[in-house]
Design an enzyme around this catalytic site. Sequence first.
Site, PDB file in Angstrom:
ATOM      1  CE  LYS A  84      -3.042   2.431   3.245  1.00 33.89           C
ATOM      2  NZ  LYS A  84      -2.052   3.470   3.610  1.00 33.89           N
TER       3      LYS A  84
ATOM      4  CE  LYS B 163       4.755   0.677  -2.773  1.00 35.42           C
ATOM      5  NZ  LYS B 163       5.468   1.930  -3.005  1.00 35.42           N
TER       6      LYS B 163
ATOM      7  CE  LYS C  87       4.944   7.640  -2.271  1.00 34.34           C
ATOM      8  NZ  LYS C  87       4.449   6.302  -2.631  1.00 34.34           N
TER       9      LYS C  87
ATOM     10  CG  ASP D 255      -4.220   1.363  -7.916  1.00 29.72           C
ATOM     11  OD1 ASP D 255      -5.125   0.510  -8.027  1.00 29.72           O
ATOM     12  OD2 ASP D 255      -4.385   2.566  -8.159  1.00 29.72           O
TER      13      ASP D 255
END
Length: 268
Positions: A15, A20, A45, A129
Amino acid sequence: MTEVPKTKKIAIYGKGGIGKSTVVSNIAAAYSQNKNVLVIGCDPKADTTRTLVGRRIPTILDVVKEKKDVKKDDILFEGYGEVKCVESGGPKPGVGCAGRGVIVAMNLLEKLEVFKPDPDVMIYDVLGDVVCGGFAVPLREEFADEVYIVTSGEYMALYAANNISQGIQKLKGRLGGIICNCRGTNHEVEIVEEFAHRIGTRVIEVIPRSELVQQSEYDAKTVVEKFPDSEQSAKYMELSEKIYKNQEFVVPKPMGVDEFEEFFRKFQ
């Protein structure tokens, strides 16, 4: 014993905001002590490699927009321990498909032969996702051979982990285990261990919550680089070794919605 393949191709899913990228950068730093490492950030990101390189690097999508003739040096950067670093990037928030950046990146990396010569370890940092097909690329196109899911004991992190395991199951991926990245919630390790058991795998490592992570990130460094003698650094070293030697893989059996709710409620 089965031999470790020439290139260990690892995908780390989780998530957004679960840590991570911190796990990826630190195990990459750990591997760099005696292995050639390539890290590919597949999160829009584009912050996976910041603590390895010491700054944000140009993303593939941004470079492709600016240049017609993209060279390897435009997108491939060297970080701590000579770790090679790439960021796929993504569109601005609310504009376009973030997963498309992964697809564009993989195609360009192959074209520019970034995967050659073969590194000892290749790590993909992938946002969990699973709705977006782009994020399945490392598995679907067989760029990665094995998957690890980062989660905490929090509801949304585990819910995402269960969804990720559905994607792995659909693609018949090889799940090597769960990495418990602790947030300090009640019964956290017990909850994550039970979750792992429910989907047919195990917790491969528990990473404790530590202020050293944030202190390192202030300086755009990994814990392994800034605090090499710390217990936290030792944990990342242990995790890297466990992953490298791991030969226990499963196709996960994710929980249904009702089973997941029942599982989580028992810890209230």
